[in-house]
Write a protein that holds these residues in place. Structure first.
Motif, PDB file in Angstrom:
ATOM      1  N   ALA A 109       0.881  -1.314  -0.100  1.00  0.00           N
ATOM      2  CA  ALA A 109      -0.039  -0.139   0.123  1.00  0.00           C
ATOM      3  C   ALA A 109       0.916   1.164   0.074  1.00  0.00           C
ATOM      4  N   LEU A 110       1.946   1.104   0.662  1.00  0.00           N
ATOM      5  CA  LEU A 110       2.997   2.470   0.805  1.00  0.00           C
ATOM      6  C   LEU A 110       3.629   2.660  -0.409  1.00  0.00           C
ATOM      7  N   ILE A 111       4.189   1.561  -0.991  1.00  0.00           N
ATOM      8  CA  ILE A 111       4.563   1.793  -2.332  1.00  0.00           C
ATOM      9  C   ILE A 111       3.774   2.402  -3.389  1.00  0.00           C
ATOM     10  N   ALA A 160      13.131   1.111   7.257  1.00  0.00           N
ATOM     11  CA  ALA A 160      12.447   2.290   6.610  1.00  0.00           C
ATOM     12  C   ALA A 160      13.171   2.878   5.544  1.00  0.00           C
ATOM     13  N   GLN A 161      14.584   3.304   5.945  1.00  0.00           N
ATOM     14  CA  GLN A 161      15.149   3.802   5.002  1.00  0.00           C
ATOM     15  C   GLN A 161      15.585   3.248   3.929  1.00  0.00           C
ATOM     16  N   ALA A 165      14.601   4.211   0.064  1.00  0.00           N
ATOM     17  CA  ALA A 165      15.596   4.263  -1.017  1.00  0.00           C
ATOM     18  C   ALA A 165      15.117   3.162  -2.272  1.00  0.00           C
ATOM     19  N   ALA A 166      14.696   2.047  -1.820  1.00  0.00           N
ATOM     20  CA  ALA A 166      14.363   1.102  -2.983  1.00  0.00           C
ATOM     21  C   ALA A 166      13.127   1.655  -3.681  1.00  0.00           C
ATOM     22  N   THR A 167      12.130   2.112  -3.036  1.00  0.00           N
ATOM     23  CA  THR A 167      11.017   2.823  -3.602  1.00  0.00           C
ATOM     24  C   THR A 167      11.309   3.916  -4.488  1.00  0.00           C
ATOM     25  N   HIS A 168      12.192   4.863  -3.825  1.00  0.00           N
ATOM     26  CA  HIS A 168      12.485   6.031  -4.513  1.00  0.00           C
ATOM     27  C   HIS A 168      13.426   5.648  -5.863  1.00  0.00           C
ATOM     28  N   GLY A 169      14.132   4.794  -5.820  1.00  0.00           N
ATOM     29  CA  GLY A 169      15.114   4.445  -6.950  1.00  0.00           C
ATOM     30  C   GLY A 169      14.236   3.481  -8.028  1.00  0.00           C
ATOM     31  N   ALA A 170      13.079   2.925  -7.478  1.00  0.00           N
ATOM     32  CA  ALA A 170      12.232   2.169  -8.432  1.00  0.00           C
ATOM     33  C   ALA A 170      11.548   3.285  -9.206  1.00  0.00           C
ATOM     34  N   VAL A 171      10.881   4.318  -8.723  1.00  0.00           N
ATOM     35  CA  VAL A 171      10.109   5.304  -9.267  1.00  0.00           C
ATOM     36  C   VAL A 171      10.941   6.186 -10.158  1.00  0.00           C
TER      37      VAL A 171
END
Length: 198
Positions: A109-111, A160-161, A165-171
């Motif tokens: 949900a967050l991602i 959390a970080q 970081a993984a979500t930001h990079g994927a986006v």
């Protein structure tokens, strides 16, 4: 998004965690500054970062560009104002996603909420996540509050970080169209969520 890490909590925890910090209330800008920020955001969202100049903002508002400096000291002040707006928006969006999620689906949900915000506002997203963040000009606690949903979803500051970081990079890879043609990005994000599932 968070610069101060809370202490890790003993696991296992019932996730997601409840909201911890109180939402900071940014100072309300004067009416003219608010009008400038609305025009700047509209230009940024519609025309991109290269079009975001004081001259262009002045054209939209029907005033000369030098007059804008009576209200905003610099283009950095403009960027800080836009970052403030974006962090407040994305923080509320992410907290709501975590509030409504089940423990087993909180990472997904967050991602999904993070990805959705970035794809809906790609130029604004790039502006407040790439390069230097004007932390000193932001409302106290805003950045930490906006990033808190990642902590609420994991119960650990380092996870959390890592999740952010993984979500930001994927986006960013998606926004820059860097995935191979034909990639099933929904499956990619699902795999990311699975890696961080509670």
């Amino acid at each position: 998004m968070t610069s101060t890490l809370p202490l890790p909590l003993p696991l296992p925890l019932p996730l997601p965690l409840p909201r911890i910090a109180v939402r900071p209330e940014p100072a309300r800008p004067p009416a003219r500054v608010a009008e400038i920020l609305v025009a700047a955001r509209d230009i940024l969202e519609r025309e991109g970062a290269d079009a975001l100049t004081m001259r262009r903002i002045g054209e939209v508002l029907g005033i000369r560009a030098p007059s804008l400096y009576k209200h905003l000291a610099s283009k950095d002040a403009l960027a800080a104002g836009l970052a403030e707006v974006a962090l407040a928006e994305v923080g509320e969006h992410l907290h709501r996603a975590v509030d409504e999620a089940d423990a087993g689906a909180v990472a997904a949900a967050l991602i999904g909420a993070y990805r959705g915000y970035a794809l809906a506002h790609p130029n604004l997203y790039r502006m407040f996540t790439a390069g230097r963040l004007p932390r000193a000009a932001l409302s106290s606690g805003l950045e930490q509050w906006a990033g808190e949903p990642f902590y609420r979803a994991t119960g650990d500051p380092y996870r959390a970080q890592a999740l952010w970081a993984a979500t930001h990079g994927a986006v960013l890879l998606e926004l820059e169209e860097r995935y191979l043609p034909g990639s099933d990005l929904d499956r990619t994000y699902a795999a990311l969520a699975e890696a961080f599932a509670a």
